[in-house]
Design a protein around this motif. Structure first.
Motif, PDB file in Angstrom:
ATOM      1  N   UNK A 800       4.082  50.940  45.864  1.00 19.46           N
ATOM      2  CA  UNK A 800       4.690  49.615  45.678  1.00 19.46           C
ATOM      3  C   UNK A 800       3.690  48.541  45.284  1.00 19.46           C
ATOM      4  N   UNK A 801       2.462  48.632  45.740  1.00 17.50           N
ATOM      5  CA  UNK A 801       1.491  47.556  45.509  1.00 17.50           C
ATOM      6  C   UNK A 801       1.120  47.457  44.030  1.00 17.50           C
ATOM      7  N   UNK A 802       1.211  46.247  43.491  1.00 15.04           N
ATOM      8  CA  UNK A 802       0.832  46.003  42.096  1.00 15.04           C
ATOM      9  C   UNK A 802      -0.148  44.835  41.970  1.00 15.04           C
ATOM     10  N   UNK A 803      -0.390  44.116  43.101  1.00 21.03           N
ATOM     11  CA  UNK A 803      -1.256  42.929  43.057  1.00 21.03           C
ATOM     12  C   UNK A 803      -2.340  43.022  44.125  1.00 21.03           C
ATOM     13  N   UNK A 804      -3.416  42.289  43.880  1.00 22.78           N
ATOM     14  CA  UNK A 804      -4.434  42.151  44.908  1.00 22.78           C
ATOM     15  C   UNK A 804      -3.889  41.244  46.013  1.00 22.78           C
ATOM     16  N   UNK A 805      -4.582  41.188  47.137  1.00 22.19           N
ATOM     17  CA  UNK A 805      -4.080  40.445  48.301  1.00 22.19           C
ATOM     18  C   UNK A 805      -3.905  38.962  47.980  1.00 22.19           C
ATOM     19  N   UNK A 806      -4.893  38.360  47.297  1.00 26.47           N
ATOM     20  CA  UNK A 806      -4.826  36.936  46.994  1.00 26.47           C
ATOM     21  C   UNK A 806      -3.631  36.610  46.102  1.00 26.47           C
ATOM     22  N   UNK A 807      -3.436  37.396  45.032  1.00 30.37           N
ATOM     23  CA  UNK A 807      -2.325  37.141  44.101  1.00 30.37           C
ATOM     24  C   UNK A 807      -0.976  37.403  44.764  1.00 30.37           C
ATOM     25  N   UNK A 808      -0.929  38.401  45.652  1.00 31.54           N
ATOM     26  CA  UNK A 808       0.327  38.691  46.339  1.00 31.54           C
ATOM     27  C   UNK A 808       0.718  37.534  47.253  1.00 31.54           C
ATOM     28  N   UNK A 809      -0.276  36.911  47.918  1.00 30.93           N
ATOM     29  CA  UNK A 809       0.008  35.747  48.776  1.00 30.93           C
ATOM     30  C   UNK A 809       0.582  34.600  47.964  1.00 30.93           C
ATOM     31  N   UNK A 810       0.009  34.374  46.773  1.00 23.50           N
ATOM     32  CA  UNK A 810       0.516  33.310  45.902  1.00 23.50           C
ATOM     33  C   UNK A 810       1.943  33.611  45.479  1.00 23.50           C
ATOM     34  N   UNK A 811       2.190  34.867  45.085  1.00 20.27           N
ATOM     35  CA  UNK A 811       3.535  35.270  44.668  1.00 20.27           C
ATOM     36  C   UNK A 811       4.529  35.087  45.802  1.00 20.27           C
ATOM     37  N   UNK A 812       4.136  35.456  47.010  1.00 20.74           N
ATOM     38  CA  UNK A 812       5.031  35.315  48.167  1.00 20.74           C
ATOM     39  C   UNK A 812       5.388  33.859  48.415  1.00 20.74           C
ATOM     40  N   UNK A 813       4.379  32.971  48.298  1.00 22.92           N
ATOM     41  CA  UNK A 813       4.639  31.535  48.500  1.00 22.92           C
ATOM     42  C   UNK A 813       5.578  30.990  47.436  1.00 22.92           C
ATOM     43  N   UNK A 814       5.376  31.413  46.184  1.00 24.81           N
ATOM     44  CA  UNK A 814       6.255  30.945  45.104  1.00 24.81           C
ATOM     45  C   UNK A 814       7.689  31.435  45.305  1.00 24.81           C
ATOM     46  N   UNK A 815       7.813  32.691  45.738  1.00 18.65           N
ATOM     47  CA  UNK A 815       9.154  33.220  46.016  1.00 18.65           C
ATOM     48  C   UNK A 815       9.826  32.455  47.148  1.00 18.65           C
ATOM     49  N   UNK A 816       9.018  32.101  48.182  1.00 19.81           N
ATOM     50  CA  UNK A 816       9.552  31.343  49.312  1.00 19.81           C
ATOM     51  C   UNK A 816      10.041  29.962  48.850  1.00 19.81           C
ATOM     52  N   UNK A 817       9.233  29.304  47.997  1.00 19.09           N
ATOM     53  CA  UNK A 817       9.642  27.991  47.475  1.00 19.09           C
ATOM     54  C   UNK A 817      10.920  28.101  46.667  1.00 19.09           C
ATOM     55  N   UNK A 818      11.015  29.140  45.828  1.00 20.72           N
ATOM     56  CA  UNK A 818      12.207  29.343  45.006  1.00 20.72           C
ATOM     57  C   UNK A 818      13.423  29.592  45.888  1.00 20.72           C
ATOM     58  N   UNK A 819      13.234  30.398  46.944  1.00 23.29           N
ATOM     59  CA  UNK A 819      14.328  30.705  47.851  1.00 23.29           C
ATOM     60  C   UNK A 819      14.792  29.440  48.570  1.00 23.29           C
TER      61      UNK A 819
END
Length: 827
Positions: A800-819
Motif C-alpha cells: 500500500x505504501x507509495x509515499x515517504x513518511x513526510x509526504x504521507x503526513x502532508x497528504x493526510x493533512x490535506x485530506x483532513x482539510x478537504x473532509x
C-alpha cells in the motif's frame, strides 16, 4: 502565372489541422482540397508576381492570403481560391476591410499578416470543447494591467554595445500581456482562444467570487470608455486590450460584436490544459548554461537515462514502455492503434519487425540523450500572472496591488511539496534559470492561495521581473517547471550575480496595406537575418570549455542581436556592431559547432569541434550504449496472425492486393516513425494512406478481405518487413479484431505469461518470488515516493505504501482539510 491542368504530386500534399479558415471554406477532415496552396519561396521575382497578381490552377484564380510567423521563418506563403475567400473574407476579418484599415492610418504589414493568419491556426469550436456556444454579449475588453517593477539589470547600449552591470531601475511590465479571464463556471481549465484578431490565454479565475467576498464595485470600463456591471450584465469572459490585436480599427466593442454576429464569426479553442500533465524533457540550451557542472553532477543527470537504456527489454513492461505503452495509464486518447493493440496483445512484440523497431527506438533514444534531451522531474505548463492582483486593480482601483505572491514567489500545485522550482523557457540563450520559491507547500500559506489559484498553471508575481528574465508573454506561453533538486543546486550556483539583460527596442511603423508593401514586408522578413545562426554561435560559446567574462559578454551581445533580428521585419532596424565587438564575435562564430551536434543536428565529425569537457559534451560521454542482443521476454508467446483477422477461419489471400501494398510500403513505410518528434516533417502521410487505400479498393472493395490478405502476407510467416503503414491505414479495424479474438487472461508485466491467477502489482507468483528473493536477507524493498521522488525502504509485504513518511503526513493533512470542508458544506 497559369499552372494549367497539372496534377499535384502526392509528395507535395500536406496535412493541416482543422481551423476557422478550413471550416469557412467547408473543407472536410481528411479530404484533399485544392482551395489552399502553401508555396515555398525560392525566387523573389516570381514571388512578387504571385503576391501581386495571384495565379490560375485548373481554371481557378488563387490570391495571397497570409503567412504565419512560422511560415515566414521557412519562406512560405499561403494562397487561397479567390472566389471562396471573397465569400468569407468579412467573416475572417470580423467586418474589417483593407480600405478601412488604411483609412485609419494603416498598420505594420507583418503584424497584419500574423493577425490574419490566426484564422489558419489549429482550433476546435468553442461549443465543441466547452459544451455551450460562445456568447459574445457576455464578454468585454478592458485595459491591460501594467506596473513598474524595480529590479537590477545589466544594461546594454545598442549603439556602443557597452554593458553597464547592476543597474537598479524601474521597468514597465504589462502583467496581462495576452491574458484574460474566464469564470470557472464556464471552464475550470486555462486555454488559448482564437477569434478574428483575438488571440491569447484565458485564465480560469472566479472574479465574481472576488467581488462578492470583498464587497467591491462590480462596475468596470472597457477600452473605449463604456461602463459595464460584470454581475448585472452577466460578464463571463474578460479579454484584455493586448488580446484584441486590431482594437484601434474598431470604434467600439459594440461594433466588433455587431460584425461578429452579422458575419457569423467563430470562437475557437486550442491547447486546453491537460487533465494529467506528463513529465518533460529538458534540452541542450537549458543544460549548456549549467556550465560548471561537475563530473558527478553530470553522472546524476544521466542516471535515469542510462538505467532506461540498460533495461529496454528486461521485462514486458519496459519493452512496452519503449513503444509508448504504459500499462497503468487508462487514457487511450493519445495512443495510436498499434499502441492500443500492443496493450491488449503484447505478443506483437515478438514479431521480427517489432524487434527491429525496438532496436531503432533504442538507437534513437541514445541519440536524443546524447543531444541532452534528458528526462527530468519537470513539466511544461501555462504561465499565468497573479489574477488576484489583476482583480484588485480592476475592481478595487488599486494602481499597484499587493496580490497574493511576493517578489521571488510562484505558485504551482504540480509540485506541492517542492519549496524551490527552476522556471525555464525556450529559447534559452543567456543564463535564464529563474529559481523561485514555490508557496504551494507545507511551509507556506497554501490554503489561501489554493482558494484562488485552482489550475495546474504556474502563477507568477506582479512584483517579479521573471517575465523579463525569461522573455515570456502570458498569451499561452508554457514554462518548463523543473523540480529536480540537484539541477536546481547547479542552476543557483551558475545564476549567482547574473541579472536580466535590458536594452531599448525600436517600435514598428505603420504602412498602407498594398500588394507592393506586403511583398516588401515579406522579403524583409525572409532576408532579415539568421536567428538559428546566432543561436548556434551562442551554443559555440557555452560549449567552448572555458567561460570567461569576455565570453559572457559575447553571449549578452548575441542575445540582444537575436531580439533585434526577430523584430527586424517590423522595425527595419538592426544595430551595427562596433569593430572591437565584431572581432570578438567573429572569433567565436568562426569555430565549428560543438561535438554534441554530431547527435543533436546530424553533423559529420568533420563539421564539429573535438569533444571537450563542456557540460553537454560530458553528457555525451556519460550516456552508455546497450550493446547486448535483446532477450526474448520469457513467457511471451509468438504472434498468432489469426488474432488480427475479423474471421479467424477466413484465409483470403490476394496476390495483386499484396503486390500493390508492397510497392507503397517500400516507398513510404519507413516514413512513419515510432517517435512523434521524427514525424513532424512527414505531414503528407494522410494523403498517402488515402491513396493507398483507394488503390487497394480498386482491386478489392471489401476492407475486411483486404486486411485478411495483408495480415496473411505480413504476419503469417515471421518477417522483418515493415508494417507501420498497415497499422496507419487499417489499425482501427485490426484493433477491433483483436478485442474480439484475444484471450483476456491476466498477463504478467514482467515475463508476459497469460494466466488465470490473481496478479499482485501486475506480476505472476513466479516473478514476484524472484523479485523478493533479492531482498530475502532483509525482507525489505526500495520504492520511490510518488510526490518527492525520495527512495525509501519498506517491507516486501507492504503493498500500500507509495509515499515517504513526510509526504504521507502532508497528504493526510490535506485530506483532513478537504473532509472538513465538505462536512461544513453539508452542514
Amino acid at each position: 502565372i497559369n499552372t494549367g491542368e497539372r496534377k499535384i504530386n502526392i509528395s507535395n500534399v500536406i496535412a493541416m489541422f482543422e481551423s476557422t479558415l478550413s471550416r469557412s471554406f467547408d473543407i472536410k477532415t481528411n479530404e484533399l482540397t485544392y482551395d489552399i496552396f502553401v508555396l515555398e519561396i525560392f525566387y523573389y521575382d516570381i514571388a512578387e508576381n504571385l503576391i501581386l497578381d495571384g495565379f490560375y490552377y485548373n481554371n481557378k484564380h488563387y490570391v495571397y492570403f497570409s503567412s504565419s510567423a512560422g511560415q515566414i521563418r521557412t519562406k512560405k506563403a499561403v494562397f487561397v481560391e479567390e472566389e471562396k475567400y471573397e465569400s468569407c473574407k468579412l467573416k475572417l476579418m470580423c467586418g474589417l476591410t483593407v480600405d478601412k484599415i488604411n483609412e485609419k492610418g494603416g498598420m505594420n504589414i507583418n503584424k497584419f499578416l500574423a493577425y490574419l493568419a490566426l484564422a489558419n491556426s489549429a482550433t476546435d469550436l468553442w461549443e465543441d470543447v466547452l459544451g455551450i456556444p460562445f456568447d459574445i454579449d457576455r464578454a468585454i475588453v478592458v485595459d491591460d494591467f501594467e506596473t513598474m517593477v524595480n529590479c537590477k539589470v545589466d544594461n546594454i547600449d545598442y549603439v556602443t554595445y557597452d554593458i553597464t552591470p547592476d543597474v537598479i531601475m524601474d521597468i514597465p511590465i504589462t502583467h496581462t500581456d495576452g491574458c484574460g479571464m474566464i469564470l470557472p463556471s464556464l471552464s475550470k481549465k486555462n486555454f488559448m482562444v482564437r477569434m478574428p484578431f483575438i488571440k491569447g490565454l484565458l485564465g480560469s479565475f472566479d472574479y465574481i467570487k472576488f467581488i462578492n467576498k470583498y464587497n467591491c464595485s462590480s462596475k468596470i470600463i472597457d477600452i473605449w470608455g463604456k461602463e459595464y456591471d460584470v454581475i448585472k450584465d452577466d460578464i463571463q469572459v474578460i479579454f484584455t486590450k493586448s488580446q484584441l490585436k486590431m482594437y484601434k480599427y474598431y470604434d467600439s466593442w459594440d461594433e466588433y460584436k455587431e460584425y461578429f454576429k452579422k458575419y457569423q464569426c467563430e470562437a475557437g479553442i486550442c491547447n486546453i490544459e491537460e487533465d494529467v500533465i506528463s513529465n518533460a524533457k529538458i534540452n541542450y540550451q537549458m543544460l549548456q548554461t549549467l556550465y560548471d557542472a561537475t563530473d558527478q553532477e553530470v553522472a546524476d543527470m544521466c542516471k535515469y537515462a542510462n538505467r532506461k537504456i540498460q533495461t529496454i527489454s528486461d521485462s514486458l513492461e519496459n519493452a512496452l514502455d519503449f513503444f509508448g505503452v504504459d500499462l497503468d495509464d487508462d487514457d487511450e486518447s493519445k495512443k495510436d492503434w498499434f499502441q492500443k493493440s500492443l496493450k491488449i496483445y503484447p505478443e506483437l512484440l515478438n514479431d521480427p519487425a517489432s524487434k527491429a523497431d525496438l532496436r531503432d527506438l533504442k538507437n534513437s533514444m541514445i541519440k536524443k540523450y546524447r543531444s541532452a534531451k534528458l528526462d527530468v522531474t519537470g513539466k511544461f505548463t501555462f504561465v499565468v500572472p497573479d489574477l488576484y492582483a489583476f482583480c484588485e486593480h480592476l475592481f478595487m482601483g488599486v494602481e499597484s496591488p499587493a496580490g497574493l505572491l511576493a517578489n521571488g514567489e510562484v505558485f504551482c500545485r504540480l509540485y506541492k511539496n517542492k519549496e524551490k522550482l527552476d522556471c525555464l523557457r525556450s529559447p534559452h540563450l543567456y543564463i535564464e534559470h529563474a529559481i523561485r520559491k514555490n508557496v504551494c507547500n507545507k511551509k507556506c500559506r497554501c490554503s489561501r492561495l489554493d482558494e484562488w489559484f485552482q489550475t495546474d498553471a504556474i502563477y507568477t508575481s506582479t512584483h517579479d521581473p521573471i517575465s523579463r528574465i525569461l522573455q515570456f508573454d502570458v498569451d499561452g506561453d508554457r514554462l518548463l517547471v523543473l523540480a529536480q533538486e540537484k539541477l536546481i543546486t547547479i542552476a543557483e550556483r551558475c545564476m549567482n550575480g547574473v541579472n536580466p539583460l535590458y536594452y531599448e527596442m525600436k517600435k514598428a511603423n505603420a504602412e498602407m496595406i498594398t500588394g507592393e508593401n506586403i511583398f516588401k514586408g515579406l522579403k524583409l522578413a525572409f532576408t532579415g537575418g539568421r536567428i538559428g545562426g546566432i543561436s548556434n554561435d551562442i551554443t559555440k560559446i557555452w560549449n567552448s570549455g572555458n567561460i570567461t567574462q569576455e565570453s559572457l559578454n559575447a553571449v549578452r551581445w548575441l542575445c540582444m542581436e537575436t531580439n533585434f533580428t526577430i523584430d527586424y521585419a517590423k522595425t527595419l532596424f538592426k544595430p551595427t556592431r562596433p569593430p572591437h565587438v565584431d572581432s570578438i564575435l567573429k572569433r567565436y562564430g568562426n569555430q565549428k559547432v560543438p561535438y554534441f551536434f554530431y547527435y543533436a543536428k546530424d553533423k559529420t565529425l568533420s563539421q564539429v569541434e573535438p569533444i571537450n569537457d563542456s557540460t553537454v559534451n560530458k553528457i555525451v560521454n556519460e550516456i552508455k550504449d546497450n550493446r547486448k542482443q535483446f532477450k526474448d521476454i520469457k513467457h511471451l508467446e509468438n504472434v498468432d496472425y489469426r488474432m488480427l483477422l475479423k474471421d479467424k477461419n477466413d484465409f483470403y489471400y490476394n496476390e495483386e492486393v499484396n503486390a500493390v501494398f508492397d510497392q507503397w510500403n517500400k516507398k513510404y513505410g519507413n516514413n512513419i516513425k515510432l517517435d512523434e518528434d521524427d514525424n513532424k516533417d512527414k505531414n503528407n502521410l494522410n494523403a498517402v494512406c488515402m491513396q493507398v487505400k483507394h488503390d487497394l479498393n480498386k482491386i478489392e472493395i471489401d476492407d475486411d478481405k483486404v486486411i485478411n490478405s495483408l495480415i496473411s502476407f505480413l504476419y503469417k510467416k515471421p518477417s522483418i518487413r515493415k508494417k507501420k503503414l498497415l497499422w496507419y491505414i487499417y489499425g482501427e479495424q485490426i484493433y477491433n479484431n483483436l478485442c474480439e479474438n484475444v484471450d483476456h487472461k491476466n498477463i504478467c508485466r514482467k515475463c508476459g505469461k497469460r494466466t488465470n491467477e490473481v496478479l499482485i502489482r501486475g506480476k505472476c507468483d513466479e516473478c514476484r518470488k524472484k523479485d523478493y528473493k533479492i531482498d530475502n536477507r532483509t525482507n525489505m524493498k526500495t520504492i520511490t515516493c510518488v510526490d518527492c521522488g525520495k527512495k525509501i525502504k519498506i517491507s516486501i509485504h507492504n503493498k500500500r505504501t507509495t509515499r515517504c513518511k513526510e509526504c504521507q503526513n502532508i497528504t493526510n493533512k490535506e485530506r483532513e482539510k478537504l473532509w472538513q470542508r465538505e462536512l461544513r458544506k453539508k452542514s
